[in-house]
Design a protein around this motif. Structure first.
Motif, PDB file in Angstrom:
ATOM      1  N   SER A  37       0.827  -1.216   0.000  1.00 25.68           N
ATOM      2  CA  SER A  37       0.000   0.000   0.000  1.00 25.68           C
ATOM      3  C   SER A  37       0.857   1.260   0.000  1.00 25.68           C
ATOM      4  O   SER A  37       2.011   1.215   0.425  1.00 25.68           O
ATOM      5  CB  SER A  37      -0.810   0.064   1.301  1.00 25.68           C
ATOM      6  OG  SER A  37      -1.712  -0.963   1.370  1.00 25.68           O
ATOM      7  N   PRO A  38       0.276   2.382  -0.402  1.00 21.98           N
ATOM      8  CA  PRO A  38       0.969   3.661  -0.191  1.00 21.98           C
ATOM      9  C   PRO A  38       1.248   3.826   1.295  1.00 21.98           C
ATOM     10  O   PRO A  38       0.359   3.608   2.126  1.00 21.98           O
ATOM     11  CB  PRO A  38      -0.061   4.702  -0.651  1.00 21.98           C
ATOM     12  CG  PRO A  38      -0.987   3.977  -1.569  1.00 21.98           C
ATOM     13  CD  PRO A  38      -1.055   2.580  -1.026  1.00 21.98           C
ATOM     14  N   GLY A 117       2.639   2.245  -5.113  1.00 21.28           N
ATOM     15  CA  GLY A 117       1.895   1.929  -3.886  1.00 21.28           C
ATOM     16  C   GLY A 117       0.473   1.517  -4.208  1.00 21.28           C
ATOM     17  O   GLY A 117      -0.361   2.352  -4.542  1.00 21.28           O
ATOM     18  N   ASN A 118       0.193   0.210  -4.122  1.00 21.57           N
ATOM     19  CA  ASN A 118      -1.098  -0.313  -4.562  1.00 21.57           C
ATOM     20  C   ASN A 118      -1.130  -1.798  -4.204  1.00 21.57           C
ATOM     21  O   ASN A 118      -0.242  -2.549  -4.607  1.00 21.57           O
ATOM     22  CB  ASN A 118      -1.202  -0.108  -6.086  1.00 21.57           C
ATOM     23  CG  ASN A 118      -2.555  -0.469  -6.660  1.00 21.57           C
ATOM     24  OD1 ASN A 118      -3.278  -1.306  -6.110  1.00 21.57           O
ATOM     25  ND2 ASN A 118      -2.909   0.153  -7.764  1.00 21.57           N
TER      26      ASN A 118
END
Lengths: 214, 214
Positions: A37-38, A117-118
């Motif tokens: 994730s971010p 970021g994902n």
């Protein structure tokens, strides 16, 4: 017709990924694809690695916009950091890697590819890496493995980062580890903190061993 | 050919979004689309809202996998929570909303659509909502607006969540607010914490005012 277009795009991606893999193999570069994730700490982990992993390695840093992360890693004293700006794209594609490896230093032994970021889109793209590293972090909450399964089916390594925050937060780390093992019983899990340095020596040793059998 | 397929898919999406918007307008439902990273606190915000926002509202909760979040909101005492499982998809599509609104209670005055945890892909999809709400959180780091600009160009409201963690982390909130204003000078920003309740009364009042001029 739509189906044909999709199939063709996917097989083209896989072909380019195989070419990248061949390039890495022929040049003795052990490449991994870091996904999270971010804000989970991907760049911080690479900054820490720049200061503590005593091997020749490069970093390709993907971002939707800006070369901020790549600059952070260079500022941390690392010479071989190469930015990819996806221009709105939600993941790094094999083609972006294929273009970028033309300019990387071929004398490196390891290459860390920091994806955008994902937790969703990058999970299913093979870039030619040896394996994927999923990064989780304590403040995100402990249900992420169940909610974003594709990444954890595809990742050989999971890093649970920011464990120094465990004391402030309600996070069931044993449950997270169990969830990871449901998706991949052979998964290798590291618990890390940039603040304390915890977990990194184990991670670096694991990378060294993996490269030996590369 | 590929281009044609894309254009057609986009215009179809926009058409469905307009139909959704018409449905919301005709039924007096003020719909917003909540977008943020995994773990930024979207569901917690809606849990808190379920307990404190004294209006008739519904929630559509998107997740890649599981109805965990929708169940959390129901458990928080809320009657009108409807899950969408995207089955691997990285965003909610207008079609998913179009299907789901057939089953929602039409007597609600507000509808919060919680998108899939993702700062990239959901940003550019219009679902028929009145406006988008971007959610940031302190532990993610203070450079997210610069790195993921599309969302902040498209969001009328930004919620900076988990501000109770500001004292433990190096996060320049003034800089984040400036970055938001660069992308959208008219942006409305709320600083919230589930733990202290800070910021929510202002947010709820803002929603009430916005609905008045709906």
């Amino acid at each position: 017709m739509e189906k044909k277009v999709n199939i063709s795009a996917f097989s083209n991606n896989n072909m380019v990924a195989e070419e990248n893999r061949k390039f890495f193999y022929e040049n003795g570069i052990f490449a991994t694809n870091i996904i999270g994730s971010p804000g989970c700490g991907k760049t911080s982990i690479l900054e820490y690695t720049a200061g503590h992993f005593d091997e020749k390695f490069g970093v390709i840093v993907g971002d939707v916009k800006t070369a901020l992360d790549s600059n952070r890693i260079i500022k941390a004293g690392h010479k071989y950091a190469y930015p990819i700006e996806t221009g709105g794209g939600c993941h790094i594609s094999p083609n972006m890697i294929s273009e970028k490896i033309k300019e990387i230093n071929k004398n490196i032994d390891y290459l860390f590819i920091e994806n955008v970021g994902n937790l969703v889109c990058p999970s299913t793209f093979d870039l030619g890496e040896k394996f994927k590293i999923a990064v989780l972090s304590i403040p995100e909450g402990d249900e992420k493995v169940r909610k974003y399964p594709a990444l954890f089916l595809n990742a050989q390594v999971v890093i649970i980062n920011k464990v120094d925050l465990l004391e402030y937060m309600d996070y069931d780390i044993e449950c997270v580890k169990e969830d990871c093992k449901i998706h991949n019983p052979k998964v290798k899990i590291f618990e890390t903190s940039i603040k304390t340095g915890e977990g990194f020596e184990n991670f670096f040793n694991y990378m060294r061993t993996q490269r030996k059998y590369f």
